[in-house]
Design an enzyme around this catalytic site. Structure first.
Site, PDB file in Angstrom:
ATOM      1  N   ASP A 205     -48.282  15.760  32.447  1.00 61.38           N
ATOM      2  CA  ASP A 205     -49.036  14.505  32.596  1.00 61.38           C
ATOM      3  C   ASP A 205     -48.879  14.010  34.035  1.00 61.38           C
ATOM      4  O   ASP A 205     -48.361  12.931  34.284  1.00 61.38           O
ATOM      5  CB  ASP A 205     -48.535  13.457  31.605  1.00 61.38           C
ATOM      6  CG  ASP A 205     -49.409  12.204  31.590  1.00 61.38           C
ATOM      7  OD1 ASP A 205     -50.558  12.287  32.042  1.00 61.38           O
ATOM      8  OD2 ASP A 205     -48.925  11.151  31.142  1.00 61.38           O
TER       9      ASP A 205
ATOM     10  N   GLY B 287     -41.701   9.483  28.473  1.00 62.49           N
ATOM     11  CA  GLY B 287     -42.429   9.275  27.225  1.00 62.49           C
ATOM     12  C   GLY B 287     -42.752  10.558  26.492  1.00 62.49           C
ATOM     13  O   GLY B 287     -42.590  10.654  25.273  1.00 62.49           O
TER      14      GLY B 287
ATOM     15  N   ASP C 178     -39.168  16.086  37.350  1.00 59.96           N
ATOM     16  CA  ASP C 178     -39.785  14.978  38.077  1.00 59.96           C
ATOM     17  C   ASP C 178     -38.814  14.493  39.140  1.00 59.96           C
ATOM     18  O   ASP C 178     -37.607  14.419  38.885  1.00 59.96           O
ATOM     19  CB  ASP C 178     -40.148  13.820  37.139  1.00 59.96           C
ATOM     20  CG  ASP C 178     -41.225  12.914  37.715  1.00 59.96           C
ATOM     21  OD1 ASP C 178     -41.034  12.400  38.837  1.00 59.96           O
ATOM     22  OD2 ASP C 178     -42.259  12.728  37.055  1.00 59.96           O
TER      23      ASP C 178
ATOM     24  N   ALA D 126     -41.119  11.715  34.314  1.00 59.77           N
ATOM     25  CA  ALA D 126     -40.595  10.346  34.408  1.00 59.77           C
ATOM     26  C   ALA D 126     -41.641   9.308  33.972  1.00 59.77           C
ATOM     27  O   ALA D 126     -42.834   9.471  34.255  1.00 59.77           O
ATOM     28  CB  ALA D 126     -40.157  10.063  35.844  1.00 59.77           C
TER      29      ALA D 126
ATOM     30  N   LYS E  87     -57.061  13.871  34.642  1.00 54.32           N
ATOM     31  CA  LYS E  87     -57.512  12.565  35.116  1.00 54.32           C
ATOM     32  C   LYS E  87     -58.931  12.716  35.670  1.00 54.32           C
ATOM     33  O   LYS E  87     -59.138  13.300  36.726  1.00 54.32           O
ATOM     34  CB  LYS E  87     -56.581  12.025  36.189  1.00 54.32           C
ATOM     35  CG  LYS E  87     -55.091  12.225  35.926  1.00 54.32           C
ATOM     36  CD  LYS E  87     -54.603  11.452  34.708  1.00 54.32           C
ATOM     37  CE  LYS E  87     -53.090  11.651  34.542  1.00 54.32           C
ATOM     38  NZ  LYS E  87     -52.550  10.956  33.362  1.00 54.32           N
TER      39      LYS E  87
ATOM     40  N   ASP F 119     -40.635  19.311  42.288  1.00 55.63           N
ATOM     41  CA  ASP F 119     -42.087  19.187  42.274  1.00 55.63           C
ATOM     42  C   ASP F 119     -42.628  19.988  41.091  1.00 55.63           C
ATOM     43  O   ASP F 119     -42.362  21.189  40.969  1.00 55.63           O
ATOM     44  CB  ASP F 119     -42.646  19.731  43.588  1.00 55.63           C
ATOM     45  CG  ASP F 119     -44.159  19.597  43.696  1.00 55.63           C
ATOM     46  OD1 ASP F 119     -44.840  19.490  42.663  1.00 55.63           O
ATOM     47  OD2 ASP F 119     -44.669  19.611  44.832  1.00 55.63           O
TER      48      ASP F 119
END
Length: 357
Positions: free
Chosen positions: A277, A225, A241, A222, A306, A261
């Site tokens: 992502d 993209g 998502d 979500a 990240k 999940d």
């Protein structure tokens, strides 16, 4: 003039990581040395202790071996005090002394707000310089067998001359692919996956591994993209998502939305691609991706890590070890590449693919 060091462009704020990485990589190639950089400058210089180290790096160092570098250039010490009334004459003489003809001439700067003020100067002066280089026979546009010429300007009177080769450097001016965000894209994250396909896969790999009617799973999809980017290559997508997906994207009929999940989801059949992502600890993402590939649930994966604010390079090495250990136990041949993309911020993007599937 002869190259004295390796010049690497990077995202401002990541000079420390770029310096650590090039020192590590050069040492492994047998060309140890030292770095010079300044925080926020957008570039790193690496000087081999032995002058022959430049030849080693010229023959062996590739942009594909580095995470934080946008471009790798063999550069000279800077030309300084270029006269505003005639920069062309000393630059032509210096370029002639490099001993090459070139396929392209790129006038570049660091990717900083201060350096961007030079962009207008580079465009105007670049046109005059290219014309003079063609006339002198030093520039043969489009000849892929020749190296590329870089002029890296620190200011309008100071520039490094540099050389790169198409098979070992970035194909883009300043190492930045200029991608536009279509109106139909649900989010700007679509640019990350678009750049990842261009940066982490060769043209041959894209042709082989991104074909219409292939199937993909998008974990943490979500608002869509990355799923949208996959549909642009005619892949059928399962978007996983608990959050809402873009309605226009779902209406196209190429994306199935499953509320679940991403860490617990298991697809009923193997797929060609898994992309991920999700905002989570890098080590946990690395383990998830490694499991999908090792267990045969996906052939190829693209994922974001990240990074923490500190010890970014160490965290990347930790994630690399996790992947290598998991796939090593499975005795699988694989390709693992990571890159700090232009459209990334405090993260890097990775590609993991099985050799056979």
């Amino acid at each position: 003039m002869k190259p004295s060091h390796t010049l690497l462009y990077c995202r401002p704020g990541f000079e420390k990581e770029g310096a650590t990485e090039i020192a590590h990589q050069a040492g492994s190639l047998g060309a140890p040395g030292y770095v010079r950089t300044r925080e926020g400058s957008g570039f790193v210089q690496f000087f081999p202790h032995d002058p022959e180290g430049i030849e080693v790096l010229s023959a062996s160092l590739s942009i594909q071996d580095l995470v934080f570098a946008r471009q790798v250039v063999l550069a000279t010490d800077p030309l300084t005090n270029l006269p505003a009334t005639d920069r062309l004459t000393p630059l032509l003489a210096a370029i002639q002394s490099l001993g090459h003809r070139f396929s392209a001439c790129w006038l570049e700067t660091a990717d900083t707000n201060e350096a961007k003020e030079l962009s207008s100067f580079c465009r105007k002066f670049g046109a005059h310089l290219e014309k003079a280089l063609v006339k002198s026979g030093l520039l043969v546009p489009g000849n892929a067998r020749l190296p590329r010429l870089h002029l890296f300007f620190l200011d309008s009177g100071t520039a490094h001359l540099g050389v790169s080769w198409a098979d070992r450097g970035s194909p883009w001016h300043m190492g930045i692919p200029r991608l536009r965000l279509p109106r139909a894209a649900p989010s700007r994250s679509a640019l990350k996956l678009g750049e990842a396909f261009l940066s982490l896969l060769s043209e041959a790999e894209r042709n082989e591994r991104l074909k219409g009617s292939m199937r993909a799973v998008d974990l943490g999809a979500a608002p869509g993209g990355w799923s949208w980017q996959l549909t642009q290559r005619s892949l059928l997508v399962t978007a996983v998502d608990n959050g809402p997906m873009n309605r226009e994207l779902l209406a196209q009929g190429m994306v199935e939305h499953i509320r679940a999940d991403g860490f617990r989801y298991r697809h009923r059949k193997p797929v060609d691609w898994m992309v991920c992502d999700m905002v989570e600890q890098p080590a946990r993402i690395a383990a998830l991706v490694a499991d999908w590939v090792a267990e045969g649930r996906a052939r190829d994966c693209i994922f974001n890590l990240k990074l923490p604010m500190k010890k970014r390079f160490d965290e990347i090495e930790r994630c690399r070890d996790i992947v290598e250990h998991r796939l090593g136990r499975a005795k699988l041949g694989y390709r693992l590449r990571m890159r700090h993309l232009y459209h990334d911020r405090e993260e890097i993007t990775g590609y993991l693919g099985r050799e056979q599937f």
